[in-house]
Design a protein around this motif. Structure first.
Motif, mmCIF file in Angstrom:
data_model
loop_
_atom_site.group_PDB
_atom_site.id
_atom_site.type_symbol
_atom_site.label_atom_id
_atom_site.label_comp_id
_atom_site.label_asym_id
_atom_site.label_seq_id
_atom_site.Cartn_x
_atom_site.Cartn_y
_atom_site.Cartn_z
ATOM 1 N N GLY A 150 50.651 42.984 40.369
ATOM 2 C CA GLY A 150 49.331 43.248 39.804
ATOM 3 C C GLY A 150 48.872 42.135 38.882
ATOM 4 N N ILE A 151 49.791 41.606 38.068
ATOM 5 C CA ILE A 151 49.439 40.496 37.172
ATOM 6 C C ILE A 151 49.010 39.275 37.980
ATOM 7 C CG2 ILE A 151 50.395 38.856 35.503
ATOM 8 C CD1 ILE A 151 52.156 41.156 34.471
ATOM 9 N N SER A 152 49.717 38.999 39.068
ATOM 10 C CA SER A 152 49.379 37.841 39.894
ATOM 11 C C SER A 152 48.039 38.027 40.600
ATOM 12 C CB SER A 152 50.485 37.607 40.925
ATOM 13 O OG SER A 152 51.712 37.334 40.285
ATOM 14 N N ILE A 153 47.737 39.248 41.032
ATOM 15 C CA ILE A 153 46.436 39.507 41.652
ATOM 16 C C ILE A 153 45.317 39.273 40.649
ATOM 17 C CG2 ILE A 153 44.953 41.328 42.588
ATOM 18 C CD1 ILE A 153 47.388 42.490 43.964
ATOM 19 N N MET A 154 45.535 39.718 39.417
ATOM 20 C CA MET A 154 44.521 39.485 38.387
ATOM 21 C C MET A 154 44.226 38.000 38.222
ATOM 22 S SD MET A 154 45.618 42.174 35.406
ATOM 23 C CE MET A 154 45.205 43.923 35.506
ATOM 24 N N ARG A 155 45.277 37.197 38.217
ATOM 25 C CA ARG A 155 45.082 35.756 38.078
ATOM 26 C C ARG A 155 44.220 35.209 39.205
ATOM 27 N NH1 ARG A 155 49.542 31.021 39.085
ATOM 28 N NH2 ARG A 155 48.637 29.424 37.766
ATOM 29 N N ASP A 156 44.400 35.733 40.405
ATOM 30 C CA ASP A 156 43.694 35.202 41.568
ATOM 31 C C ASP A 156 42.251 35.689 41.673
ATOM 32 O OD1 ASP A 156 46.147 34.126 42.109
ATOM 33 O OD2 ASP A 156 46.628 35.486 43.760
ATOM 34 N N LEU A 157 41.946 36.860 41.106
ATOM 35 C CA LEU A 157 40.660 37.494 41.356
ATOM 36 C C LEU A 157 39.684 37.482 40.190
ATOM 37 C CD1 LEU A 157 41.741 40.709 43.336
ATOM 38 C CD2 LEU A 157 41.016 38.509 44.266
ATOM 39 N N LEU A 158 40.185 37.559 38.977
ATOM 40 C CA LEU A 158 39.301 37.830 37.842
ATOM 41 C C LEU A 158 38.652 36.562 37.306
ATOM 42 C CD1 LEU A 158 41.379 40.435 35.803
ATOM 43 C CD2 LEU A 158 39.553 40.862 37.446
ATOM 44 N N PRO A 159 37.435 36.686 36.750
ATOM 45 C CA PRO A 159 36.812 35.546 36.076
ATOM 46 C C PRO A 159 37.555 35.214 34.789
ATOM 47 C CG PRO A 159 35.489 37.531 35.777
ATOM 48 C CD PRO A 159 36.570 37.883 36.762
ATOM 49 N N ALA A 160 37.334 34.015 34.286
ATOM 50 C CA ALA A 160 38.112 33.500 33.160
ATOM 51 C C ALA A 160 38.062 34.415 31.943
ATOM 52 C CB ALA A 160 37.605 32.102 32.794
ATOM 53 N N LYS A 161 36.888 34.922 31.612
ATOM 54 C CA LYS A 161 36.739 35.693 30.373
ATOM 55 C C LYS A 161 37.470 37.025 30.418
ATOM 56 C CE LYS A 161 32.301 37.693 31.843
ATOM 57 N NZ LYS A 161 30.861 37.808 31.521
ATOM 58 N N ARG A 162 37.818 37.517 31.614
ATOM 59 C CA ARG A 162 38.517 38.787 31.735
ATOM 60 C C ARG A 162 40.015 38.629 31.914
ATOM 61 N NH1 ARG A 162 36.072 43.363 32.890
ATOM 62 N NH2 ARG A 162 38.061 44.064 32.035
ATOM 63 N N LEU A 163 40.462 37.399 32.210
ATOM 64 C CA LEU A 163 41.826 37.219 32.695
ATOM 65 C C LEU A 163 42.889 37.548 31.648
ATOM 66 C CD1 LEU A 163 43.551 36.413 35.050
ATOM 67 C CD2 LEU A 163 43.305 34.026 34.382
ATOM 68 N N ILE A 164 42.786 36.937 30.455
ATOM 69 C CA ILE A 164 43.843 37.114 29.461
ATOM 70 C C ILE A 164 43.948 38.561 28.981
ATOM 71 C CG2 ILE A 164 44.476 36.551 27.084
ATOM 72 C CD1 ILE A 164 43.821 33.676 27.660
ATOM 73 N N LEU A 184 43.429 54.095 45.568
ATOM 74 C CA LEU A 184 42.563 53.289 44.708
ATOM 75 C C LEU A 184 42.739 51.796 44.977
ATOM 76 C CD1 LEU A 184 42.887 55.207 41.316
ATOM 77 C CD2 LEU A 184 40.882 55.109 42.813
ATOM 78 N N VAL A 185 43.978 51.354 45.146
ATOM 79 C CA VAL A 185 44.211 49.938 45.440
ATOM 80 C C VAL A 185 43.579 49.567 46.775
ATOM 81 C CG1 VAL A 185 45.996 48.246 46.029
ATOM 82 C CG2 VAL A 185 46.288 49.720 44.042
ATOM 83 N N ALA A 186 43.748 50.428 47.780
ATOM 84 C CA ALA A 186 43.181 50.134 49.102
ATOM 85 C C ALA A 186 41.666 50.040 49.066
ATOM 86 C CB ALA A 186 43.624 51.205 50.100
ATOM 87 N N VAL A 187 41.031 50.846 48.217
ATOM 88 C CA VAL A 187 39.564 50.895 48.181
ATOM 89 C C VAL A 187 38.980 49.852 47.230
ATOM 90 C CG1 VAL A 187 37.596 52.336 47.523
ATOM 91 C CG2 VAL A 187 39.485 53.343 48.830
ATOM 92 N N VAL A 188 39.625 49.637 46.091
ATOM 93 C CA VAL A 188 38.999 48.856 45.013
ATOM 94 C C VAL A 188 39.467 47.406 44.966
ATOM 95 C CG1 VAL A 188 38.757 48.683 42.500
ATOM 96 C CG2 VAL A 188 38.642 50.924 43.622
ATOM 97 N N VAL A 189 40.751 47.157 45.213
ATOM 98 C CA VAL A 189 41.318 45.828 44.990
ATOM 99 C C VAL A 189 41.279 45.005 46.270
ATOM 100 C CG1 VAL A 189 43.364 44.543 44.240
ATOM 101 C CG2 VAL A 189 42.834 46.770 43.212
ATOM 102 N N PRO A 190 40.593 43.865 46.269
ATOM 103 C CA PRO A 190 40.591 43.005 47.455
ATOM 104 C C PRO A 190 41.877 42.199 47.547
ATOM 105 C CG PRO A 190 39.256 42.022 45.735
ATOM 106 C CD PRO A 190 39.711 43.358 45.201
ATOM 107 N N GLU A 191 42.133 41.641 48.700
ATOM 108 C CA GLU A 191 43.303 40.786 48.865
ATOM 109 C C GLU A 191 43.070 39.450 48.171
ATOM 110 O OE1 GLU A 191 46.378 39.944 48.844
ATOM 111 O OE2 GLU A 191 46.777 41.069 50.693
ATOM 112 N N SER A 192 44.131 38.911 47.618
ATOM 113 C CA SER A 192 44.064 37.596 46.979
ATOM 114 C C SER A 192 43.848 36.513 48.036
ATOM 115 C CB SER A 192 45.354 37.318 46.217
ATOM 116 O OG SER A 192 45.477 35.955 45.914
#
Length: 539
Positions: free
Chosen positions: A137-151, A198-206
């Protein structure tokens, strides 16, 4: 790295995320789903804790055999973290996150339908294979989120391990005391089905992928070495630390892991890139993570026992299992509250400062314990302070790891970091267990841990937290380069100045400062934030 002179602003430059989820509502949904998934996974680890004293009767077995319901999850979880991380880098992090969820669901179903030892152990082993959800999950966040949300998002996800662990004890205790124990696993099955959906519906693939093939021999060797090591650590007190079995497992683990390390440095696509992992920032962060895992778990082993010991012992507080869980629960809430503040500290001063701060707070909490052991309120304060430190420290570790490894190796690197924490917690269980088992007082016909044993345990926890603090101080700090001197590696090894679009239409990504988490390209090509291994070797 890029200096602040490039932007003309003072203070650290915010880290660049990929920005795939630029829409705020979509980013919020991704963070919420992944954070809830992390909390539920952490809850799974505490399901058996309230049941362990009565499991021999429930399963018709001995206490030693019943303990395998905990050990099995520990072993498979430790193995799954680096293996799933590499598979996620190669074949998709979201895909492997869903696979982890399927194993959690399958293990929950087996335990819910079973009333004998072997199938329950098998179900718990399958649940352990789902624990890789947090590093993935942490790695997916790095790949998907904009800079201001990442940390802040990574801080919350990393802290979810502690949040779920602290909240799981009272929840499991209440259910176990008022309902059939199988309800715990039916509930975990429903919760797991929810997060899968929820992951299947909300989270896209990296969009970020690693290169090469999966290292099957490396995975087998690492699994065998870790299994031998963790078995020796977790069961050594029961088997005897000088027994042939324990010493044989320790010796076998050393031989196998050394052979694994030799193999990993000689193949082009290793399971874990030991060259990257041996860099000082990554190596020191992983060692500090192991020591912090020890320090965190020491509290979880000592405080509940002190709360539950009968008052007649002279130092016990006579709390019920449910009351003990409720006294411990605020620690999880403190971690939840701490994560956004930790994120701000990381953005402003860097993850190293957050790690040092967290380890320092944990040290202070253990020192405070020496004068606050006589009341439940005192122990609540102790656990809250230590948990506050855990929140700051755990939030910093993924940021430190991510700032030092290529995006295409992020999941594997996070999995290795999580593995180091697991080794720390297993070692704490063994060490604190030995201390409390050998420093006892007579109570009726049995022996219970003495007040001196509890104090020594808190001193050991303080020493581990202080050691982590000192280790964190040695982590190198990257220095900003002069403006205009920054180059970024393009997807085919072409370098160019910041902001220049490469020949395949992909803008090069740049790691910003020592505070930053490197970005990656947001198209379906392999991307890194540093030159390839071959280029690095040639330079």
């Amino acid at each position: 790295m890029v200096s602040n002179e490039v932007s003309g602003r003072s203070g650290p430059v915010p880290p660049k995320g990929s920005g795939v989820a630029e829409d705020p509502s979509r980013a919020n949904a991704i963070v919420a789903v992944l954070a809830v998934s992390g909390v539920i996974v952490a809850l799974m680890q505490t399901l058996m804790v309230p049941l362990l004293p009565v499991m021999p009767r429930l399963l018709g077995t001995s206490a030693a055999d019943a303990s395998w319901t905990i050990t099995a999850t520990l072993l498979t979880g430790a193995i799954a973290n680096p293996v799933y991380g590499r598979l996620g880098d190669l074949f998709g992090k979201r895909r492997m996150l869903l696979v982890s969820g399927y194993f959690l669901a399958g293990g929950s179903l087996i335990c819910a339908l079973s009333s004998s030892l072997v199938p329950v152990i098998a179900g718990r082993a399958l649940q352990g294979l789902g624990l890789a959800i947090i590093p993935l999950g942490i790695s997916i966040m790095r790949d998907l989120l904009p800079a201001k949300r990442l940390i802040p998002a990574m801080a919350l996800m990393s802290s979810s391990l502690g949040i779920g662990g602290a909240l799981g004890l009272p929840i499991a205790a209440i259910v176990a005391q008022n309902f059939d124990w199988h309800v715990l696993f039916w509930g975990s099955l429903v919760a797991t089905a929810l997060i899968i959906t929820l992951v299947a519906v909300v989270v896209p693939e990296s969009p970020v992928r690693g290169e090469g093939s999966f290292d099957v021999p490396g995975a087998v060797a690492l699994s065998a070495g870790l299994a031998a090591l963790l078995l020796a650590v977790s069961k050594g007190s029961a088997w005897g630390w000088s027994s042939a079995t324990t010493l044989g497992l320790f010796g076998g683990a050393v031989i196998v892991l050394l052979a694994w390390g030799w193999w990993e440095t000689r193949i082009p696509a290793p399971l874990v890139d030991l060259r990257t992992s041996s860099k000082r920032p990554v190596l020191l962060t992983n060692i500090a993570s192991m020591v912090l895992g020890f320090a965190m778990y020491a509290m979880s082993l000592i405080v509940p026992q002190l709360l539950q010991l009968p008052k007649e012992t002279g130092h016990g507080l006579g709390q019920s299992l449910i009351a003990t869980g409720l006294w411990m629960a605020p620690g999880g809430l403190v971690m939840m509250v701490a994560s956004p503040f930790a994120g701000r500290l990381i953005a402003a001063r860097g993850p190293k400062v957050s790690l040092v701060t967290g380890a320092g707070i944990m040290t202070a909490g253990y020192v405070m314990a020496q004068g606050l052991m006589s009341t439940p309120w005192g122990l609540l304060i102790v656990s809250a302070v230590i948990s506050l430190g855990v929140g700051f420290a755990y939030a910093a570790m993924p940021a430190l790891i991510m700032s030092s490894v290529p995006a295409s190796e992020g999941a594997a690197a996070n999995g290795l970091n999580t593995l180091m924490r697991s080794i720390g917690t297993s070692t704490a269980s063994a060490v604190i267990g030995v201390v409390l088992a050998n420093m006892t007082v007579a109570f009726g016909s049995s022996a219970v841990p003495s007040l001196t044993g509890m104090r020594v345990g808190f001193v050991i926890g303080a020493g581990a937290a202080l050691a982590a603090c000192l280790l964190a101080l040695t982590i190198p700090v990257r220095r900003p380069q002069a403006a205009g001197a920054v180059e970024a590696t393009g997807p085919v090894g072409v370098t160019g100045p910041v902001g220049v679009t490469g020949p395949v239409g992909v803008t090069a990504a740049v790691a910003t400062t020592e505070n930053a988490v490197p970005s990656q390209r947001r198209v379906g090509v392999s991307a890194t934030t540093e030159p390839s291994r071959a280029a690095a070797a040639s330079s």
